[in-house]
Design an enzyme around this catalytic site. Structure first.
Site, PDB file in Angstrom:
ATOM      1  N   ASP A 103      -2.989   3.593   7.794  1.00 38.37           N
ATOM      2  CA  ASP A 103      -1.774   3.865   7.000  1.00 38.37           C
ATOM      3  C   ASP A 103      -1.372   5.336   7.065  1.00 38.37           C
ATOM      4  OD1 ASP A 103      -2.023   1.202   6.366  1.00 38.37           O
ATOM      5  OD2 ASP A 103      -2.667   1.519   4.293  1.00 38.37           O
ATOM      6  N   GLU A 145      -2.141  -5.259  -1.729  1.00 42.97           N
ATOM      7  CA  GLU A 145      -1.851  -6.180  -0.630  1.00 42.97           C
ATOM      8  C   GLU A 145      -2.361  -7.607  -0.824  1.00 42.97           C
ATOM      9  OE1 GLU A 145       0.274  -5.443   1.714  1.00 42.97           O
ATOM     10  OE2 GLU A 145       0.305  -3.246   1.878  1.00 42.97           O
ATOM     11  N   HIS A 152       4.444   1.040   4.068  1.00 47.54           N
ATOM     12  CA  HIS A 152       3.041   0.804   3.655  1.00 47.54           C
ATOM     13  C   HIS A 152       2.061   1.239   4.748  1.00 47.54           C
ATOM     14  CE1 HIS A 152       2.001  -3.514   5.323  1.00 47.54           C
ATOM     15  NE2 HIS A 152       2.700  -2.824   6.184  1.00 47.54           N
ATOM     16  N   HIS A 212       0.798  -1.226   0.000  1.00 42.75           N
ATOM     17  CA  HIS A 212       0.000   0.000   0.000  1.00 42.75           C
ATOM     18  C   HIS A 212       0.836   1.285   0.000  1.00 42.75           C
ATOM     19  CE1 HIS A 212      -4.450   1.091   1.046  1.00 42.75           C
ATOM     20  NE2 HIS A 212      -4.029   1.664  -0.049  1.00 42.75           N
ATOM     21  N   ASP A 228      -7.095  -6.244   2.691  1.00 36.89           N
ATOM     22  CA  ASP A 228      -7.257  -6.628   4.100  1.00 36.89           C
ATOM     23  C   ASP A 228      -8.443  -5.936   4.774  1.00 36.89           C
ATOM     24  OD1 ASP A 228      -6.440  -4.141   5.203  1.00 36.89           O
ATOM     25  OD2 ASP A 228      -4.391  -4.811   5.572  1.00 36.89           O
ATOM     26  N   ASP A 241      -9.857  -0.036   4.091  1.00 36.14           N
ATOM     27  CA  ASP A 241      -8.669  -0.668   4.681  1.00 36.14           C
ATOM     28  C   ASP A 241      -8.974  -1.048   6.132  1.00 36.14           C
ATOM     29  OD1 ASP A 241      -5.953  -1.200   5.466  1.00 36.14           O
ATOM     30  OD2 ASP A 241      -5.233   0.309   4.059  1.00 36.14           O
ATOM     31  N   ASP A 273      -7.533  -1.674   0.023  1.00 35.02           N
ATOM     32  CA  ASP A 273      -6.617  -2.680   0.569  1.00 35.02           C
ATOM     33  C   ASP A 273      -7.436  -3.947   0.801  1.00 35.02           C
ATOM     34  OD1 ASP A 273      -5.006  -4.250   2.329  1.00 35.02           O
ATOM     35  OD2 ASP A 273      -3.969  -2.438   3.011  1.00 35.02           O
ATOM     36  N   HIS A 305      -6.554  -0.764   8.178  1.00 32.78           N
ATOM     37  CA  HIS A 305      -5.597   0.140   8.833  1.00 32.78           C
ATOM     38  C   HIS A 305      -5.696   1.545   8.225  1.00 32.78           C
ATOM     39  CE1 HIS A 305      -4.040  -4.010   8.489  1.00 32.78           C
ATOM     40  NE2 HIS A 305      -3.711  -3.857   9.766  1.00 32.78           N
TER      41      HIS A 305
END
Ligand SMILES: [Mn+2]
Length: 356
Positions: free
Chosen positions: A149, A298, A162, A122, A255, A145, A253, A147
């Site tokens: 980031d 990712e 990332h 990312h 995830d 996402d 992302d 997260h």
């Protein structure tokens, strides 16, 4: 909701219908970005191949996109790329990769394509968003996402870039950003109100502080549980598009999804988006008619426990991208303006006459 905002929404819907018609013939540029130095795990550089092998290009053609495949970019490893501040890893290599991607995205957007970047990790979003913003300075970003980031190079514990791209992008954070080798070219192109997060569920303390202090909008998994994904998207568009139409960059992302759906990724976190929530997000983004660029990052094919897990993750990535570009759960992929009529030859057949 006020009458004014209802009217704006109605107007927007009309504009979006026109735009989504236009998107049927819209050309899409696909850029592979096989890059992994923004994090520690091997394999995410194979993400673009995994997503292509899951049939991305065929799927996009099937839904009426004209696809221009740029191929995979080449990224150099910068020799003697020492840690920054004893923590941040591969700064020059990541900075250079983002610069290469920014140029490629800028060219694709400048040529009139909707630009899709296949990661890769990312950290690349710094490049893709910067390149996109060169042609669309009033860009807004939806960041899906687990997260945020948004660590700065000075708050990051892992040192992985990332987890930091958003801090480079936001103007408001620049007085907290050190001069870091490899990033002299990167100029912030977003303000705090230009970005909205969806799907967050794993924030570092400094990230939580940044989101609160700078009043950055986010919808965590808890918000999605409370208000439902429909309301989340409505509020997202009210904030980003309520007063004006502007291009959207989606940074997705994989995830963000629950690890049961997307296991082949570097930093999975339990309790993520369901398939339906994820696809609803992308359908709604398509329906605005304003999607201009996106990242799908990712996917790490070396991290699946089985080949089925890897395939499921790559297939999910293809579904997300196709849905952004007009694939729908309602079925109608191509415009059909009439139904077939039985031919007159058939009508005049003997069998037909007997029936009469
Ligand atoms: Mn991310």
């Amino acid at each position: 909701m006020s009458i004014g905002s209802n009217f704006a929404r109605l107007l927007k819907k009309q504009v979006s219908n026109i735009n989504s018609q236009k998107k049927w013939t819209h050309s899409v540029a696909v850029i592979g970005a096989p890059f992994s130095k923004g994090q520690k795990k091997r394999g995410v550089e194979h993400g673009p191949t995994a997503i292509r092998n899951a049939g991305l290009l065929e799927r996009l053609s099937k839904i009426g996109c004209s696809v221009y495949d740029v191929g995979d970019l080449k990224f150099a490893h910068v020799p003697n790329d020492a840690l920054y501040n004893n923590v941040v890893k591969h700064p020059r290599t990541v900075g250079l990769a983002c610069q290469v991607l920014a140029d490629a995205v800028s060219r694709a957007i400048g040529a009139g394509h909707t630009c899709i970047t296949l990661g890769g990790d990312h950290s690349l979003a710094l490049g893709s968003i910067t390149g996109h913003a060169q042609h669309c300075p009033d860009l807004c970003v939806i960041w899906v996402d687990a997260h945020a980031d948004i660590n700065t190079p000075l708050t990051s514990k892992s040192g992985s870039l990332h987890g930091q791209p958003v801090s480079f992008l936001l103007r408001e954070l620049q007085d907290k950003m050190p001069i870091i080798p490899g990033f002299a070219w990167a100029k912030p192109c977003l303000s705090r109100s230009d970005i909205i997060y969806i799907g967050l569920r794993d924030l570092d303390p400094a990230e939580q502080f940044i989101l609160k202090k700078y009043n950055i909008s986010y919808y965590s998994m808890r918000h999605i549980d409370c208000m439902g994904i429909h309301k989340v998207m409505e509020r997202t568009f009210d904030q980003l598009l309520g007063r004006r139409q502007r291009p959207i960059h989606l940074s997705f992302d994989i995830d963000a999804f629950d690890p049961t759906l997307a296991p082949s990724t570097g930093t999975p976190v339990l309790g993520g988006l369901t398939y339906r929530e994820g696809v609803y997000i992308t359908e709604e983004i398509h329906n605005t008619g304003m999607l201009s660029g996106m990242d799908l990052v990712e996917v790490n094919p070396l991290l699946g426990a089985t080949s089925d897990e890897v395939k499921a993750t790559a297939n999910l990535a293809v579904d997300v991208i196709a849905s952004c570009l007009g694939d729908t759960r309602d079925g109608a992929h191509m415009i059909i303006d009439d139904l077939p009529t039985p031919s007159t030859t058939y009508e005049s057949d003997n069998e037909e006459q007997v029936r009469i």
